[in-house]
Design an enzyme around this catalytic site. Structure first.
Site, PDB file in Angstrom:
ATOM      1  CE  LYS A  87      57.320  65.376  94.723  1.00 17.62           C
ATOM      2  NZ  LYS A  87      58.418  66.349  94.819  1.00 17.62           N
TER       3      LYS A  87
HETATM    4  C1  E4P Z   1      58.039  69.427  96.336  1.00 20.65           C
HETATM    5  O1  E4P Z   1      57.805  68.280  96.333  1.00 20.65           O
HETATM    6  C2  E4P Z   1      57.925  70.318  95.174  1.00 20.65           C
HETATM    7  O2  E4P Z   1      58.485  69.723  94.072  1.00 20.65           O
HETATM    8  C3  E4P Z   1      58.553  71.623  95.531  1.00 20.65           C
HETATM    9  O3  E4P Z   1      58.181  71.965  96.846  1.00 20.65           O
HETATM   10  C4  E4P Z   1      58.301  72.747  94.568  1.00 20.65           C
HETATM   11  O4  E4P Z   1      58.789  73.950  95.131  1.00 20.65           O
HETATM   12  P1  E4P Z   1      58.994  75.274  94.242  1.00 20.65           P
HETATM   13  O5  E4P Z   1      57.658  75.769  93.804  1.00 20.65           O
HETATM   14  O6  E4P Z   1      59.658  76.241  95.183  1.00 20.65           O
HETATM   15  O7  E4P Z   1      59.863  74.859  93.101  1.00 20.65           O
END
Ligand code: E4P
Length: 219
Positions: A87
């Site tokens: 990622k």
């Molecule tokens: C996923 O990869 C993201 O990091 C995550 O969905 C962020 O979610 P949030 O905005 O609820 O923290």
């Protein structure tokens, strides 16, 4: 549409996987911190534990923000398990790193996508997934779902194979809307996935069926 769970909590990951509908996991440094996972060895062991539970793509985020750092971290993460997806944040060096990993056949998830232009760049660099953040756009009074629609249109126009991984999905309505507009994947907390189960007419209908069965069986 694939369902990923957005957590680093092993019990929640197991619960979702046991439900039989889980296709993968996404984590991020905040989610790891929430589980008190810190230090390189603990982080690595935690990713391995997730890979042992789920047979599907597991996003593991790099911490470095420079090209060399992201490459070194990403290679180490990818070596942990064939299901690891590196990622990478949507920054200039991140795009270069995605291009590098794509050339090596290593899967990537470009995170922190808030515009269609960012998604287009990541797709051109060969990202396996792009992660537009639906909930965080909604939080600032922008329409997160419109972004998913826009990216869908662009990717379909040119046949990009990059999958749209709707992130920051917070509730069952988000999940349904993503399905309507053709997101390839959603990643959501366990609570949002389980909320899809609920309907009051299901509860009352089942209670009536069981009561009628009891009556007719003389129980
Ligand atoms: C996923 O990869 C993201 O990091 C995550 O969905 C962020 O979610 P949030 O905005 O609820 O923290």
């Amino acid at each position: 549409m694939k369902f990923f769970i957005d957590t680093a909590n092993l019990a929640e990951i197991k619960e979702a996987y046991d439900l039989g509908v889980l296709d993968g996991v996404t984590t991020n440094p905040s989610l790891m911190a929430k589980e008190n996972i810190s230090g390189q060895e603990n982080v690595i062991n935690h990713y391995k534990a997730i890979c042992d539970i789920v047979d599907g793509d597991i996003s593991a985020e790099v911490i470095a923000t420079d090209y060399e750092g992201m490459i070194a971290e990403g290679l180490a993460l990818a070596a942990l398990h064939p299901n690891i997806v590196v990622k990478i944040p949507m920054i200039k060096d991140g795009i270069k790193a995605i291009k590098y990993f794509s050339g090596k056949g290593i899967k990537t998830n470009c995170t922190l996508i808030f515009s269609a232009g960012q998604a287009l760049l990541a797709a051109k660099a060969g990202a396996t997934y792009v992660s537009p953040f639906v909930g965080r756009l909604d939080d600032i009074s922008m329409d997160g779902m419109k972004l998913i629609e826009q990216i869908r249109l662009i990717f379909d126009n040119y046949g990009f194979e990059t999958e749209i991984l709707a992130a920051s999905v917070r509730n069952p309505i988000h999940i349904l809307k993503c399905a309507e507009v053709g997101s390839d994947v959603i990643t959501a907390p366990l609570s949002a996935i389980l909320a899809l189960l609920n309907h009051p007419l299901t509860d009352s209908g089942l209670a009536k069926f069981l009561a009628d069965h009891k009556k007719s069986a003389g129980l």
